[in-house]
Enzyme design. Structure first.
Site, PDB file in Angstrom:
ATOM      1  N   ASN A 156      35.674 -42.696  17.358  1.00  0.00           N
ATOM      2  CA  ASN A 156      34.843 -41.484  16.872  1.00  0.00           C
ATOM      3  C   ASN A 156      33.271 -41.743  16.645  1.00  0.00           C
ATOM      4  O   ASN A 156      32.661 -40.813  16.921  1.00  0.00           O
ATOM      5  CB  ASN A 156      35.498 -40.627  15.823  1.00  0.00           C
ATOM      6  CG  ASN A 156      35.592 -41.203  14.470  1.00  0.00           C
ATOM      7  OD1 ASN A 156      36.006 -42.559  14.674  1.00  0.00           O
ATOM      8  ND2 ASN A 156      35.445 -40.658  13.279  1.00  0.00           N
ATOM      9  N   GLY A 232      40.090 -46.873  10.828  1.00  0.00           N
ATOM     10  CA  GLY A 232      41.053 -45.948  11.523  1.00  0.00           C
ATOM     11  C   GLY A 232      42.103 -45.055  10.902  1.00  0.00           C
ATOM     12  O   GLY A 232      41.778 -44.874   9.847  1.00  0.00           O
ATOM     13  N   GLY A 233      42.926 -44.850  11.510  1.00  0.00           N
ATOM     14  CA  GLY A 233      44.099 -43.929  11.109  1.00  0.00           C
ATOM     15  C   GLY A 233      45.008 -44.532   9.773  1.00  0.00           C
ATOM     16  O   GLY A 233      45.157 -45.629   9.948  1.00  0.00           O
ATOM     17  N   THR A 236      48.195 -46.425  11.231  1.00  0.00           N
ATOM     18  CA  THR A 236      47.759 -47.754  11.797  1.00  0.00           C
ATOM     19  C   THR A 236      47.266 -48.810  10.684  1.00  0.00           C
ATOM     20  O   THR A 236      47.788 -50.161  10.693  1.00  0.00           O
ATOM     21  CB  THR A 236      46.567 -47.879  12.732  1.00  0.00           C
ATOM     22  OG1 THR A 236      46.740 -46.239  13.524  1.00  0.00           O
ATOM     23  CG2 THR A 236      46.537 -48.916  13.821  1.00  0.00           C
ATOM     24  N   GLY A 237      46.594 -48.290   9.717  1.00  0.00           N
ATOM     25  CA  GLY A 237      45.785 -49.024   8.726  1.00  0.00           C
ATOM     26  C   GLY A 237      47.029 -49.780   8.038  1.00  0.00           C
ATOM     27  O   GLY A 237      47.400 -50.674   7.524  1.00  0.00           O
ATOM     28  N   GLU A 252      39.077 -48.697   6.204  1.00  0.00           N
ATOM     29  CA  GLU A 252      38.380 -47.337   6.064  1.00  0.00           C
ATOM     30  C   GLU A 252      39.180 -46.542   6.809  1.00  0.00           C
ATOM     31  O   GLU A 252      39.474 -46.331   7.991  1.00  0.00           O
ATOM     32  CB  GLU A 252      37.069 -47.549   6.614  1.00  0.00           C
ATOM     33  CG  GLU A 252      36.171 -48.445   5.929  1.00  0.00           C
ATOM     34  CD  GLU A 252      35.359 -47.998   4.763  1.00  0.00           C
ATOM     35  OE1 GLU A 252      35.476 -46.976   4.630  1.00  0.00           O
ATOM     36  OE2 GLU A 252      35.305 -48.901   3.913  1.00  0.00           O
ATOM     37  N   CYS A 286      35.901 -38.793   9.771  1.00  0.00           N
ATOM     38  CA  CYS A 286      36.661 -39.021   8.684  1.00  0.00           C
ATOM     39  C   CYS A 286      36.496 -38.488   7.447  1.00  0.00           C
ATOM     40  O   CYS A 286      37.063 -38.093   6.658  1.00  0.00           O
ATOM     41  CB  CYS A 286      36.612 -40.646   8.371  1.00  0.00           C
ATOM     42  SG  CYS A 286      35.020 -41.090   8.213  1.00  0.00           S
TER      43      CYS A 286
HETATM   44  P1  NAD Z   1      43.486 -45.422  15.346  1.00  0.00           P
HETATM   45  O1  NAD Z   1      44.306 -45.851  14.009  1.00  0.00           O
HETATM   46  O2  NAD Z   1      44.685 -44.810  16.396  1.00  0.00           O
HETATM   47  O3  NAD Z   1      42.985 -46.550  16.184  1.00  0.00           O
HETATM   48  C1  NAD Z   1      41.985 -47.357  15.435  1.00  0.00           C
HETATM   49  C2  NAD Z   1      41.837 -48.661  15.916  1.00  0.00           C
HETATM   50  O4  NAD Z   1      43.187 -49.383  15.901  1.00  0.00           O
HETATM   51  C3  NAD Z   1      41.879 -48.692  17.671  1.00  0.00           C
HETATM   52  O5  NAD Z   1      40.728 -49.745  17.938  1.00  0.00           O
HETATM   53  C4  NAD Z   1      43.107 -48.894  18.205  1.00  0.00           C
HETATM   54  O6  NAD Z   1      43.251 -49.539  19.150  1.00  0.00           O
HETATM   55  C5  NAD Z   1      43.613 -50.145  17.031  1.00  0.00           C
HETATM   56  N1  NAD Z   1      45.072 -50.047  17.042  1.00  0.00           N
HETATM   57  C6  NAD Z   1      46.060 -49.409  17.262  1.00  0.00           C
HETATM   58  N2  NAD Z   1      47.327 -50.032  16.953  1.00  0.00           N
HETATM   59  C7  NAD Z   1      46.878 -51.219  16.557  1.00  0.00           C
HETATM   60  C8  NAD Z   1      47.722 -52.292  16.134  1.00  0.00           C
HETATM   61  N3  NAD Z   1      48.914 -51.996  15.945  1.00  0.00           N
HETATM   62  N4  NAD Z   1      47.346 -53.427  15.452  1.00  0.00           N
HETATM   63  C9  NAD Z   1      45.785 -53.472  15.636  1.00  0.00           C
HETATM   64  N5  NAD Z   1      45.092 -52.585  16.018  1.00  0.00           N
HETATM   65  C10 NAD Z   1      45.533 -51.520  16.618  1.00  0.00           C
HETATM   66  O7  NAD Z   1      42.533 -44.329  14.891  1.00  0.00           O
HETATM   67  P2  NAD Z   1      41.475 -43.537  16.006  1.00  0.00           P
HETATM   68  O8  NAD Z   1      42.552 -42.420  16.454  1.00  0.00           O
HETATM   69  O9  NAD Z   1      40.901 -44.593  16.989  1.00  0.00           O
HETATM   70  O10 NAD Z   1      40.434 -42.882  14.870  1.00  0.00           O
HETATM   71  C11 NAD Z   1      40.620 -41.795  13.941  1.00  0.00           C
HETATM   72  C12 NAD Z   1      40.863 -42.416  12.772  1.00  0.00           C
HETATM   73  O11 NAD Z   1      39.772 -43.082  12.314  1.00  0.00           O
HETATM   74  C13 NAD Z   1      40.931 -40.921  11.836  1.00  0.00           C
HETATM   75  O12 NAD Z   1      42.194 -41.005  10.719  1.00  0.00           O
HETATM   76  C14 NAD Z   1      39.834 -41.145  10.997  1.00  0.00           C
HETATM   77  O13 NAD Z   1      39.648 -40.543   9.740  1.00  0.00           O
HETATM   78  C15 NAD Z   1      39.551 -42.633  11.047  1.00  0.00           C
HETATM   79  N6  NAD Z   1      38.342 -42.973  10.705  1.00  0.00           N
HETATM   80  C16 NAD Z   1      37.903 -43.432   9.475  1.00  0.00           C
HETATM   81  C17 NAD Z   1      36.450 -43.663   9.134  1.00  0.00           C
HETATM   82  C18 NAD Z   1      36.065 -44.210   7.650  1.00  0.00           C
HETATM   83  O14 NAD Z   1      35.230 -44.857   7.419  1.00  0.00           O
HETATM   84  N7  NAD Z   1      36.878 -43.959   6.508  1.00  0.00           N
HETATM   85  C19 NAD Z   1      35.590 -43.417   9.845  1.00  0.00           C
HETATM   86  C20 NAD Z   1      36.020 -43.134  11.308  1.00  0.00           C
HETATM   87  C21 NAD Z   1      37.132 -43.031  11.600  1.00  0.00           C
END
Ligand code: NAD
Length: 477
Positions: A156, A232-233, A236-237, A252, A286
Site C-alpha cells: 500500500n 504487513g498484515g 503474516t506477521g 508494523e 494501516c
Molecule cells: P501481507 O501481510 O499480505 O504481505 C506483506 C508482505 O509479506 C509482502 O511482501 C508479502 O509478499 C510478504 N509475505 C507473505 N507471506 C509471507 C511469508 N510466509 N513469509 C515472508 N513474507 C511473506 O500484507 P499486504 O496485503 O501487502 O499489506 C496490507 C497489510 O499491511 C494491512 O494489514 C496493513 O494494515 C498493513 N500495513 C501496516 C503498516 C504499519 O506501518 N503498521 C503500514 C502499511 C501496511
C-alpha cells in the site's frame, strides 16, 4: 536514470539480475501488464543472504560521513526523478497520481532524516563506581550495527515504507535484504537504483522479488539474519514471528482505527478529517479510519455532512488529476470487501451510501447499525468502508474503541482538555491525534501499535534504535 530493462531485473548485492522465471506486475485499474520481474527461488534467496553476510562487514566499516553522503545522494536522485517515482507508484499500486506524489516527497524526507540520524548514533560513559569495590574502573558503551536486516514490505505504500527500512539500516551501518510486496515491486527496485546511483558499496543492499510464501521462510528463518523488520498484515506477521527464532522483530501490522467525535467537537473539522482519513489510498492504509464513534447530540449533523462530502468524492482513473480515489489493489480484494459489506447488511446493518463494485473499483461506503461484534467491526477491512456508531459519552466510546484486537492510532475531536486527557490515558493505541483523524503521520515520529497492531516502533530514529546493539567497554585501572 531508470531504464525499462532495470525494471525487469532484481537488485542483488549491487548487481541487476535477470531470471528466466518471472512474474507479471499489473496495473490494478485494468489488469494490464506493466512489466515482469524475476521470480526468485529459495536458492536465489540463499545466494542473496550469502552476499549480505559479506555486505554486513562492509556496511559496518563504512564511516558515518559516507553513510550520510550516500543517503543524501539517494534522496537527491528520488527528488530529481520525482515524477517517474510517482508514476511508478500510481501504475503498480492503488494510489492516485496526487497521492503518489505525496508518497515520493515523504520518501525524500525519510532518506534525509536517516542521513541526519546517522550522526546521532551515540553511546554513553558508564559510572562503574556506583558499586562499592568498582572505583578503579571506567568505561562506556557504544552502539554497533546488528548485521543483516530482512525487510518485508506491503503493497500500500510501496516506496516510503521501503525507505523506512533501507534508510535507517544504511544509517546504522547494516546490510539489508528487502522483499517487497509481490504486487508492487517496481517502486522498491527504483529506490534500489537510487542507492546504486548514490554509490552504495556492493553487497550492502538487495531488493529480491518473488512470492513471500515461497521465499519468505528461507529469509526469516536463516540464522545469519539478525532482525526481521516486517510491515504487513497481522496473520503474516504472526506466522513470521513464530518461525523467525532468535532474532529481533519489528512488526508494523494492521488496524481498524477509531475516531471519536464528542458533542463539543468542531463537526466540520471532524468530517473533513474523517473523509480523507477513511478513503485516502482507497482505505488501504494501516492507520485509515474504519470506526467512527459519534456523540448522540451531533450524530445527525455529522452523518449528513459526512455523506454529503463522500458523495462528491471522485472515483476514477488514477492518473487523472481530478480523481480522489482509484481502484483497490486487485479485483479479488474488491470482491472481498463487497462480501464483508454484504455479510454485515445480512446481519442487519444499514447501508448509508456506496456499496457498488465495478472490477477492482469499490465506491466509498458507509454503514451504520453494525453490531460491535460483527466481523466488519472487529477485523481490518482494508478498503473504502466506514462504520458509524452512536455513543452516549466518552467512556462508552473508549470501551468500544478498545474492544478489538488492534491498536495502531486513534483520533478524537473535542474542545475539552479533560476529555482529551481521559482519552490519552485510556485508549489502547500507539498514537492518539487530538482534533485530527487516526490517519496522521510524519516520518520522524515514533510509529507503531499495540496488541495485534504490532511490536516496536518505526520513524527513522526509532528504527535505528532497533537496528543497533550496545557493546560495553570497561578499563580496569
Ligand atoms: P501481507 O501481510 O499480505 O504481505 C506483506 C508482505 O509479506 C509482502 O511482501 C508479502 O509478499 C510478504 N509475505 C507473505 N507471506 C509471507 C511469508 N510466509 N513469509 C515472508 N513474507 C511473506 O500484507 P499486504 O496485503 O501487502 O499489506 C496490507 C497489510 O499491511 C494491512 O494489514 C496493513 O494494515 C498493513 N500495513 C501496516 C503498516 C504499519 O506501518 N503498521 C503500514 C502499511 C501496511
Amino acid at each position: 536514470m531508470m531504464t525499462t530493462i532495470k525494471g525487469k531485473k532484481m537488485f542483488i548485492g549491487g548487481r541487476w539480475i535477470e531470471k528466466l522465471n518471472t512474474m507479471d506486475v499489473c496495473d490494478p485499474e485494468d489488469n494490464s501488464i506493466i512489466t515482469t520481474v524475476p521470480k526468485a527461488s529459495k536458492e536465489d534467496m540463499l545466494a542473496t543472504i550469502k552476499m549480505a553476510e559479506e555486505g554486513a562487514g562492509i556496511a559496518a566499516k563504512m564511516p558515518v560521513h559516507e553513510r550520510i553522503s550516500i543517503l543524501n545522494k539517494a534522496a537527491d536522485y528520488v527528488e530529481k526523478y520525482h515524477e517517474l517515482f510517482a508514476n511508478t507508484i500510481a501504475s503498480e499500486g492503488s494510489k492516485t497520481i496526487k497521492e503518489a506524489r505525496g508518497e515520493v516527497s515523504r520518501c525524500i524526507e525519510t532518506l534525509r532524516l536517516s542521513a541526519e540520524e546517522a550522526r546521532r548514533i551515540n553511546g554513553e560513559t558508564i559510572p562503574f563506581d556506583q558499586m562499592p569495590g568498582h572505583e578503579n574502573r571506567i568505561g562506556y558503551y557504544y552502539n554497533f550495527p546488528i548485521g543483516i536486516i530482512a525487510a518485508i514490505t506491503p503493497f500500500n505504500d510501496p516506496l516510503n515504507l521501503v525507505a523506512h527500512k533501507i534508510g535507517p539500516a544504511i544509517a546504522s551501518g547494516n546490510a539489508i535484504i528487502v522483499k517487497p510486496a509481490s504486487l508492487t515491486p517496481l517502486s522498491a527496485l527504483l529506490l534500489a537504483e537510487a542507492f546504486d546511483d548514490a554509490g552504495l558499496p556492493e553487497k550492502v543492499l538487495s531488493v529480491i522479488t518473488g512470492s513471500g510464501s515461497e521465499i519468505g521462510d528461507t529469509l526469516v528463518t536463516h540464522p545469519s539474519i539478525r532482525m526481521v523488520s516486517f510491515t504487513g498484515g497481522l496473520e503474516t506477521g504472526e506466522s513470521i514471528a513464530k518461525k523467525a527464532g532468535l532474532k529481533k522483530l519489528s512488526m508494523e501490522l494492521g488496524s481498524n482505527s477509531p475516531v471519536i467525535v464528542l458533542d463539543d467537537a468542531d463537526v466540520d473539522d471532524a468530517v473533513n478529517g474523517s473523509v480523507s482519513g477513511a478513503f485516502g489510498a482507497v482505505g488501504q492504509n494501516c492507520l485509515g479510519v474504519q470506526r467512527i464513534f459519534i456523540h448522540d447530540d451531533v450524530y445527525v449533523r455529522f452523518t449528513d455532512k459526512f455523506i454529503q462530502q463522500i458523495e462528491q468524492y471522485k472515483v476514477g482513473r488514477k492518473k487523472d488529476e481530478q480523481t480522489d480515489m482509484g481502484p483497490l489493489i486487485s479485483e479479488q480484494e474488491a470482491i472481498r470487501v463487497e462480501q464483508w459489506v454484504q455479510e454485515a447488511i445480512d446481519e442487519g446493518a444499514e447501508l448509508l451510501t456506496g456499496g457498488h463494485r465495478d472490477g477492482a473499483f469499490y465506491e466509498p461506503t458507509v454503514l451504520t447499525n453494525v453490531t460491535p461484534t460483527a466481523k466488519i467491526a472487529r477485523e481490518e477491512i482494508f478498503g473504502p468502508v466506514v462504520i458509524l456508531f452512536r455513543i452516549c459519552d466518552l467512556s462508552d466510546a473508549i470501551d468500544q474503541a478498545n474492544s478489538v484486537n488492534y491498536g495502531l492510532q486513534a483520533g478524537i475531536f473535542t474542545k475539552d482538555i479533560h476529555q482529551a486527557f481521559e482519552a490519552i490515558g485510556s485508549l489502547e493505541v500507539g498514537g492518539l491525534l487530538i482534533n485530527d483523524s487516526s490517519d496522521y503521520r510524519i516520518d520522524g515520529m515514533p510509529f507503531g501499535g499495540v496488541k495485534g497492531s504490532g511490536l516496536g516502533r518505526e520513524g527513522v530514529k526509532f528504527s535505528i534504535q532497533d537496528m543497533v546493539e550496545p557493546k560495553v567497554v570497561q578499563f580496569k585501572l
